[in-house]
Design a protein around this motif. Structure first.
Motif, PDB file in Angstrom:
ATOM      1  N   VAL A 233       0.853  -1.185   0.000  1.00 41.45           N
ATOM      2  CA  VAL A 233       0.000   0.000   0.000  1.00 41.45           C
ATOM      3  C   VAL A 233       0.888   1.233   0.000  1.00 41.45           C
ATOM      4  N   LYS A 238      -2.119   6.802   0.000  1.00 39.67           N
ATOM      5  CA  LYS A 238      -3.185   5.960   0.557  1.00 39.67           C
ATOM      6  C   LYS A 238      -3.943   5.206  -0.530  1.00 39.67           C
ATOM      7  N   LYS A 239      -3.169   4.428  -1.298  1.00 41.86           N
ATOM      8  CA  LYS A 239      -3.777   3.609  -2.345  1.00 41.86           C
ATOM      9  C   LYS A 239      -2.971   2.335  -2.522  1.00 41.86           C
ATOM     10  N   PRO A 240      -3.609   1.261  -3.009  1.00 40.07           N
ATOM     11  CA  PRO A 240      -2.887  -0.012  -3.166  1.00 40.07           C
ATOM     12  C   PRO A 240      -1.940   0.024  -4.350  1.00 40.07           C
ATOM     13  N   SER A 243      -3.090  -4.948  -8.137  1.00 40.86           N
ATOM     14  CA  SER A 243      -4.332  -5.630  -7.768  1.00 40.86           C
ATOM     15  C   SER A 243      -4.151  -7.119  -7.991  1.00 40.86           C
ATOM     16  N   TYR A 258      -2.715  -7.223   1.680  1.00 43.00           N
ATOM     17  CA  TYR A 258      -3.433  -6.052   2.159  1.00 43.00           C
ATOM     18  C   TYR A 258      -4.838  -6.064   1.539  1.00 43.00           C
ATOM     19  N   SER A 259      -5.829  -5.823   2.366  1.00 42.61           N
ATOM     20  CA  SER A 259      -7.190  -5.622   1.858  1.00 42.61           C
ATOM     21  C   SER A 259      -7.492  -4.136   1.983  1.00 42.61           C
ATOM     22  N   TRP A 260      -7.527  -3.454   0.851  1.00 44.44           N
ATOM     23  CA  TRP A 260      -7.698  -1.998   0.811  1.00 44.44           C
ATOM     24  C   TRP A 260      -9.128  -1.680   0.413  1.00 44.44           C
ATOM     25  N   THR A 261      -9.807  -0.857   1.189  1.00 40.13           N
ATOM     26  CA  THR A 261     -11.215  -0.536   0.902  1.00 40.13           C
ATOM     27  C   THR A 261     -11.443   0.962   0.998  1.00 40.13           C
ATOM     28  N   ARG A 300     -10.829   5.758   3.169  1.00 41.08           N
ATOM     29  CA  ARG A 300      -9.856   4.754   2.718  1.00 41.08           C
ATOM     30  C   ARG A 300      -9.147   4.124   3.909  1.00 41.08           C
ATOM     31  N   TRP A 302      -7.241   0.083   5.309  1.00 46.84           N
ATOM     32  CA  TRP A 302      -6.790  -1.236   4.887  1.00 46.84           C
ATOM     33  C   TRP A 302      -6.387  -2.062   6.102  1.00 46.84           C
ATOM     34  N   HIS A 304      -3.889  -5.662   7.025  1.00 43.67           N
ATOM     35  CA  HIS A 304      -2.824  -6.510   6.482  1.00 43.67           C
ATOM     36  C   HIS A 304      -2.900  -7.877   7.162  1.00 43.67           C
TER      37      HIS A 304
END
Length: 337
Positions: A233, A238-240, A243, A258-261, A300, A302, A304
Protein backbone atom coordinates in the motif's frame (compact mmCIF):
# COMPACT_ATOMS: atom_id res chain seq x y z
CA UNK A 1 -63.15 26.88 0.31
CA UNK A 2 -65.04 25.49 -2.68
CA UNK A 3 -62.16 26.55 -4.89
CA UNK A 4 -59.66 24.59 -2.74
CA UNK A 5 -61.93 21.54 -2.77
CA UNK A 6 -62.11 21.68 -6.56
CA UNK A 7 -58.32 21.93 -6.86
CA UNK A 8 -57.80 18.96 -4.54
CA UNK A 9 -60.46 16.94 -6.35
CA UNK A 10 -58.86 17.68 -9.75
CA UNK A 11 -55.41 16.72 -8.43
CA UNK A 12 -56.67 13.43 -7.02
CA UNK A 13 -58.54 12.68 -10.25
CA UNK A 14 -55.45 13.42 -12.35
CA UNK A 15 -53.21 11.25 -10.16
CA UNK A 16 -55.71 8.38 -10.20
CA UNK A 17 -55.79 8.49 -14.00
CA UNK A 18 -51.97 8.57 -14.16
CA UNK A 19 -50.70 6.55 -11.20
CA UNK A 20 -47.39 5.95 -12.92
CA UNK A 21 -46.63 9.68 -12.96
CA UNK A 22 -46.53 9.88 -9.17
CA UNK A 23 -44.29 6.82 -9.01
CA UNK A 24 -41.87 8.35 -11.54
CA UNK A 25 -41.75 11.61 -9.57
CA UNK A 26 -41.11 9.69 -6.34
CA UNK A 27 -38.31 7.66 -7.95
CA UNK A 28 -36.72 10.82 -9.37
CA UNK A 29 -36.90 12.49 -5.96
CA UNK A 30 -35.12 9.43 -4.53
CA UNK A 31 -32.38 9.65 -7.18
CA UNK A 32 -32.02 13.39 -6.56
CA UNK A 33 -31.88 12.90 -2.80
CA UNK A 34 -29.29 10.12 -3.18
CA UNK A 35 -27.10 12.51 -5.19
CA UNK A 36 -27.69 15.35 -2.72
CA UNK A 37 -26.83 13.19 0.29
CA UNK A 38 -23.48 12.44 -1.35
CA UNK A 39 -22.86 16.21 -1.40
CA UNK A 40 -24.22 16.83 2.10
CA UNK A 41 -26.99 19.08 0.76
CA UNK A 42 -29.73 20.04 3.21
CA UNK A 43 -32.43 19.54 0.57
CA UNK A 44 -32.19 15.78 1.03
CA UNK A 45 -33.06 16.30 4.70
CA UNK A 46 -36.11 18.33 3.69
CA UNK A 47 -37.34 15.44 1.52
CA UNK A 48 -36.76 13.00 4.38
CA UNK A 49 -38.68 15.20 6.83
CA UNK A 50 -41.54 15.58 4.35
CA UNK A 51 -41.86 11.81 3.99
CA UNK A 52 -41.92 11.26 7.75
CA UNK A 53 -44.52 14.03 8.21
CA UNK A 54 -46.72 12.37 5.59
CA UNK A 55 -46.66 9.15 7.66
CA UNK A 56 -47.51 11.13 10.80
CA UNK A 57 -50.44 12.66 8.94
CA UNK A 58 -51.79 9.18 8.21
CA UNK A 59 -51.82 8.42 11.94
CA UNK A 60 -53.88 11.48 12.88
CA UNK A 61 -56.11 11.28 9.80
CA UNK A 62 -59.37 10.51 11.65
CA UNK A 63 -58.77 13.25 14.20
CA UNK A 64 -57.76 15.70 11.46
CA UNK A 65 -60.85 14.98 9.35
CA UNK A 66 -63.12 15.52 12.36
CA UNK A 67 -61.44 18.83 13.16
CA UNK A 68 -61.71 20.05 9.55
CA UNK A 69 -65.39 19.14 9.44
CA UNK A 70 -66.01 20.75 12.84
CA UNK A 71 -64.19 24.00 12.00
CA UNK A 72 -64.97 24.48 8.31
CA UNK A 73 -68.01 22.28 7.83
CA UNK A 74 -66.27 20.31 5.10
CA UNK A 75 -66.51 16.52 5.13
CA UNK A 76 -63.40 14.87 3.66
CA UNK A 77 -64.25 11.84 1.57
CA UNK A 78 -62.78 8.47 2.64
CA UNK A 79 -61.61 8.16 -0.98
CA UNK A 80 -59.19 11.00 -0.30
CA UNK A 81 -57.69 9.05 2.59
CA UNK A 82 -57.46 5.89 0.49
CA UNK A 83 -55.66 7.75 -2.26
CA UNK A 84 -53.38 9.53 0.24
CA UNK A 85 -52.43 6.17 1.76
CA UNK A 86 -51.46 4.78 -1.63
CA UNK A 87 -49.59 7.96 -2.51
CA UNK A 88 -47.48 7.90 0.69
CA UNK A 89 -46.63 4.22 0.18
CA UNK A 90 -45.62 4.90 -3.43
CA UNK A 91 -43.50 7.89 -2.42
CA UNK A 92 -41.75 5.90 0.30
CA UNK A 93 -40.95 2.84 -1.80
CA UNK A 94 -39.82 4.68 -4.93
CA UNK A 95 -37.86 7.23 -2.89
CA UNK A 96 -35.89 4.50 -1.07
CA UNK A 97 -35.34 2.29 -4.13
CA UNK A 98 -32.35 4.21 -5.65
CA UNK A 99 -30.47 4.03 -2.33
CA UNK A 100 -30.80 0.25 -2.19
CA UNK A 101 -30.10 -0.28 -5.89
CA UNK A 102 -26.78 1.56 -5.44
CA UNK A 103 -25.51 -0.62 -2.57
CA UNK A 104 -26.95 -4.07 -3.31
CA UNK A 105 -24.59 -6.95 -4.07
CA UNK A 106 -26.59 -8.85 -6.67
CA UNK A 107 -24.69 -12.12 -6.18
CA UNK A 108 -25.64 -12.08 -2.48
CA UNK A 109 -28.98 -12.95 -0.79
CA UNK A 110 -29.48 -9.23 -0.03
CA UNK A 111 -30.59 -8.99 -3.67
CA UNK A 112 -33.88 -10.58 -2.53
CA UNK A 113 -34.56 -7.65 -0.18
CA UNK A 114 -33.98 -5.01 -2.84
CA UNK A 115 -36.04 -7.02 -5.33
CA UNK A 116 -38.86 -7.12 -2.77
CA UNK A 117 -38.76 -3.31 -2.51
CA UNK A 118 -38.96 -3.03 -6.30
CA UNK A 119 -41.86 -5.53 -6.42
CA UNK A 120 -43.81 -3.67 -3.72
CA UNK A 121 -43.17 -0.38 -5.52
CA UNK A 122 -44.60 -1.79 -8.76
CA UNK A 123 -47.62 -3.23 -6.92
CA UNK A 124 -48.36 0.18 -5.40
CA UNK A 125 -48.70 1.62 -8.91
CA UNK A 126 -50.95 -1.06 -10.44
CA UNK A 127 -54.39 0.04 -9.20
CA UNK A 128 -56.34 -3.12 -10.17
CA UNK A 129 -53.94 -5.32 -8.21
CA UNK A 130 -53.43 -2.82 -5.38
CA UNK A 131 -57.13 -2.27 -4.64
CA UNK A 132 -58.74 -5.55 -5.74
CA UNK A 133 -56.11 -7.96 -4.39
CA UNK A 134 -53.82 -6.34 -1.84
CA UNK A 135 -56.14 -3.85 -0.14
CA UNK A 136 -58.92 -6.43 0.32
CA UNK A 137 -56.60 -8.67 2.36
CA UNK A 138 -56.34 -6.49 5.45
CA UNK A 139 -53.61 -8.50 7.16
CA UNK A 140 -51.41 -8.56 4.05
CA UNK A 141 -52.14 -4.90 3.42
CA UNK A 142 -51.06 -3.97 6.95
CA UNK A 143 -47.79 -5.88 6.49
CA UNK A 144 -47.29 -4.07 3.16
CA UNK A 145 -47.94 -0.75 4.91
CA UNK A 146 -45.45 -1.62 7.66
CA UNK A 147 -42.79 -2.68 5.14
CA UNK A 148 -43.08 0.59 3.18
CA UNK A 149 -42.54 2.57 6.39
CA UNK A 150 -39.63 0.35 7.46
CA UNK A 151 -37.89 0.83 4.11
CA UNK A 152 -38.16 4.61 4.11
CA UNK A 153 -36.95 4.78 7.73
CA UNK A 154 -33.81 2.81 6.80
CA UNK A 155 -32.96 5.66 4.42
CA UNK A 156 -34.22 8.72 6.28
CA UNK A 157 -32.92 7.98 9.79
CA UNK A 158 -29.22 8.07 8.78
CA UNK A 159 -29.88 11.25 6.75
CA UNK A 160 -31.55 13.04 9.64
CA UNK A 161 -29.87 11.64 12.75
CA UNK A 162 -26.44 10.39 11.59
CA UNK A 163 -27.10 6.97 13.11
CA UNK A 164 -24.87 4.01 12.44
CA UNK A 165 -26.17 1.24 10.21
CA UNK A 166 -26.93 -1.05 13.16
CA UNK A 167 -28.70 1.72 15.06
CA UNK A 168 -30.73 2.67 11.98
CA UNK A 169 -31.86 -0.90 11.41
CA UNK A 170 -32.96 -1.41 15.02
CA UNK A 171 -34.68 1.98 15.20
CA UNK A 172 -36.46 1.42 11.88
CA UNK A 173 -37.81 -1.98 12.97
CA UNK A 174 -39.17 -0.65 16.27
CA UNK A 175 -40.50 2.63 14.85
CA UNK A 176 -42.26 0.94 11.92
CA UNK A 177 -44.25 -1.29 14.29
CA UNK A 178 -45.02 1.52 16.76
CA UNK A 179 -46.17 3.90 14.00
CA UNK A 180 -48.20 1.23 12.21
CA UNK A 181 -50.24 0.34 15.32
CA UNK A 182 -52.22 3.63 15.47
CA UNK A 183 -52.99 3.22 11.76
CA UNK A 184 -54.61 -0.21 12.17
CA UNK A 185 -58.05 1.30 12.67
CA UNK A 186 -57.76 2.95 9.24
CA UNK A 187 -56.20 -0.11 7.62
CA UNK A 188 -58.76 -2.55 9.09
CA UNK A 189 -62.10 -0.70 9.46
CA UNK A 190 -64.93 -2.65 11.10
CA UNK A 191 -62.58 -5.53 11.89
CA UNK A 192 -63.28 -7.76 14.88
CA UNK A 193 -61.28 -6.96 18.00
CA UNK A 194 -59.31 -10.19 18.03
CA UNK A 195 -57.71 -9.41 14.65
CA UNK A 196 -55.69 -6.53 16.12
CA UNK A 197 -53.60 -8.53 18.66
CA UNK A 198 -53.00 -11.17 16.00
CA UNK A 199 -51.75 -8.54 13.58
CA UNK A 200 -49.54 -6.96 16.26
CA UNK A 201 -48.03 -10.40 16.89
CA UNK A 202 -47.44 -10.89 13.14
CA UNK A 203 -45.70 -7.50 12.79
CA UNK A 204 -43.49 -8.14 15.83
CA UNK A 205 -42.64 -11.64 14.58
CA UNK A 206 -41.70 -10.30 11.12
CA UNK A 207 -39.54 -7.58 12.70
CA UNK A 208 -37.74 -10.20 14.78
CA UNK A 209 -37.20 -12.31 11.67
CA UNK A 210 -35.76 -9.34 9.77
CA UNK A 211 -33.35 -8.66 12.65
CA UNK A 212 -32.22 -12.28 12.62
CA UNK A 213 -31.72 -12.06 8.84
CA UNK A 214 -30.24 -8.55 8.93
CA UNK A 215 -27.28 -9.63 6.80
CA UNK A 216 -29.81 -9.79 3.93
CA UNK A 217 -30.66 -6.08 4.33
CA UNK A 218 -28.35 -3.81 2.29
CA UNK A 219 -26.88 -0.92 4.35
CA UNK A 220 -28.50 2.06 2.63
CA UNK A 221 -26.24 4.56 4.44
CA UNK A 222 -22.94 2.96 3.37
CA UNK A 223 -21.47 2.30 -0.03
CA UNK A 224 -18.28 0.51 -1.00
CA UNK A 225 -16.58 2.54 -3.72
CA UNK A 226 -13.55 0.29 -4.06
CA UNK A 227 -11.97 -2.88 -2.68
CA UNK A 228 -8.55 -4.13 -3.79
CA UNK A 229 -6.16 -6.87 -2.69
CA UNK A 230 -2.43 -6.11 -2.96
CA UNK A 231 0.99 -6.94 -1.49
CA UNK A 232 1.78 -3.28 -0.83
CA UNK A 233 0.00 0.00 0.00
CA UNK A 234 1.32 3.43 -0.97
CA UNK A 235 1.10 5.14 2.44
CA UNK A 236 1.70 8.63 1.05
CA UNK A 237 -1.17 8.50 -1.43
CA UNK A 238 -3.18 5.96 0.56
CA UNK A 239 -3.78 3.61 -2.34
CA UNK A 240 -2.89 -0.01 -3.17
CA UNK A 241 0.02 -0.94 -5.38
CA UNK A 242 -1.39 -3.27 -8.02
CA UNK A 243 -4.33 -5.63 -7.77
CA UNK A 244 -4.33 -9.36 -7.07
CA UNK A 245 -6.97 -11.89 -8.10
CA UNK A 246 -4.78 -15.01 -8.09
CA UNK A 247 -1.51 -15.98 -6.38
CA UNK A 248 0.35 -19.08 -5.26
CA UNK A 249 0.48 -20.45 -1.74
CA UNK A 250 4.20 -19.69 -1.25
CA UNK A 251 3.75 -15.97 -2.05
CA UNK A 252 0.67 -15.74 0.13
CA UNK A 253 2.47 -17.09 3.21
CA UNK A 254 5.64 -15.06 2.73
CA UNK A 255 4.16 -11.69 1.73
CA UNK A 256 0.61 -11.75 3.06
CA UNK A 257 -2.13 -9.56 1.62
CA UNK A 258 -3.43 -6.05 2.16
CA UNK A 259 -7.19 -5.62 1.86
CA UNK A 260 -7.70 -2.00 0.81
CA UNK A 261 -11.21 -0.54 0.90
CA UNK A 262 -12.90 2.79 0.31
CA UNK A 263 -16.25 3.03 2.11
CA UNK A 264 -18.46 6.04 1.60
CA UNK A 265 -20.54 7.26 4.50
CA UNK A 266 -21.56 10.67 3.14
CA UNK A 267 -23.49 11.84 6.19
CA UNK A 268 -20.37 11.61 8.34
CA UNK A 269 -21.16 8.35 10.10
CA UNK A 270 -18.94 6.89 12.77
CA UNK A 271 -19.14 3.24 11.89
CA UNK A 272 -17.37 0.05 12.87
CA UNK A 273 -16.88 -2.33 9.95
CA UNK A 274 -15.06 -5.64 9.54
CA UNK A 275 -12.92 -7.33 6.91
CA UNK A 276 -14.07 -10.94 7.03
CA UNK A 277 -11.74 -13.48 5.38
CA UNK A 278 -13.34 -16.70 4.14
CA UNK A 279 -11.56 -19.77 2.80
CA UNK A 280 -13.77 -22.13 0.79
CA UNK A 281 -16.81 -20.38 2.36
CA UNK A 282 -15.57 -20.85 5.94
CA UNK A 283 -14.62 -17.82 8.04
CA UNK A 284 -10.98 -17.84 9.14
CA UNK A 285 -10.47 -14.24 10.31
CA UNK A 286 -12.36 -11.03 11.16
CA UNK A 287 -10.45 -7.74 11.38
CA UNK A 288 -12.04 -4.56 12.77
CA UNK A 289 -11.94 -1.09 11.18
CA UNK A 290 -13.43 2.14 12.53
CA UNK A 291 -14.47 4.53 9.77
CA UNK A 292 -15.60 8.13 9.53
CA UNK A 293 -17.46 9.12 6.37
CA UNK A 294 -17.42 12.26 4.29
CA UNK A 295 -14.50 11.90 1.89
CA UNK A 296 -15.36 12.34 -1.77
CA UNK A 297 -14.04 8.91 -2.77
CA UNK A 298 -14.91 7.21 0.49
CA UNK A 299 -13.03 6.60 3.70
CA UNK A 300 -9.86 4.75 2.72
CA UNK A 301 -8.55 2.08 5.08
CA UNK A 302 -6.79 -1.24 4.89
CA UNK A 303 -5.87 -4.29 6.90
CA UNK A 304 -2.82 -6.51 6.48
CA UNK A 305 -3.27 -10.25 6.92
CA UNK A 306 -0.16 -12.42 7.26
CA UNK A 307 -1.47 -15.46 9.16
CA UNK A 308 -3.00 -17.96 6.77
CA UNK A 309 -3.86 -21.66 7.22
CA UNK A 310 -1.14 -24.07 6.19
CA UNK A 311 -3.50 -25.50 3.58
CA UNK A 312 -4.54 -22.21 1.97
CA UNK A 313 -5.13 -23.48 -1.57
CA UNK A 314 -8.62 -22.80 -2.85
CA UNK A 315 -11.15 -20.00 -3.27
CA UNK A 316 -11.06 -16.99 -0.95
CA UNK A 317 -13.38 -14.08 -0.25
CA UNK A 318 -12.91 -10.87 1.67
CA UNK A 319 -16.24 -9.44 2.78
CA UNK A 320 -16.74 -5.94 4.15
CA UNK A 321 -19.58 -6.08 6.68
CA UNK A 322 -21.13 -3.82 9.30
CA UNK A 323 -21.28 -4.48 13.03
CA UNK A 324 -24.77 -5.95 12.54
CA UNK A 325 -23.52 -8.28 9.79
CA UNK A 326 -24.88 -6.37 6.78
CA UNK A 327 -22.76 -6.83 3.68
CA UNK A 328 -21.27 -3.66 2.19
CA UNK A 329 -19.22 -5.40 -0.50
CA UNK A 330 -16.76 -8.19 -1.24
CA UNK A 331 -13.91 -9.33 -3.44
CA UNK A 332 -12.63 -12.79 -4.41
CA UNK A 333 -9.25 -14.32 -5.11
CA UNK A 334 -7.80 -17.79 -5.74
CA UNK A 335 -4.75 -19.42 -4.18
CA UNK A 336 -2.96 -22.05 -6.29
CA UNK A 337 -0.41 -24.69 -5.11
Amino acid sequence: MDYCKNIIAKFISAMQKRPGLLAVLAFLSGVASFALVDRKESFSQVIAIFLLISWLWLIIDNWLRDKVEEKFGVAVSPNVMRFALQMVQQESLFFALPFFLAVTQWDHPQAFFTSLIALCAVISVIDPFYYKKLAKNRTLFSVFHNFALFVVLLVTLPILLNLTTSQSLAAALVTAVVVTLPSLNNLMPNARWWRFPILVFILCALSTAVWQLRSYVPPAALRLTDITLAHEVDLQHKKPVGSIKQLDSYTLHHQGLYSWTAVKAPRGLNEKIFHVWLHNKEEVDRITLNINGGRELGYRAWTHKVNFPSDSVGKWQVKVVTESGQLIGLTKFTVTP
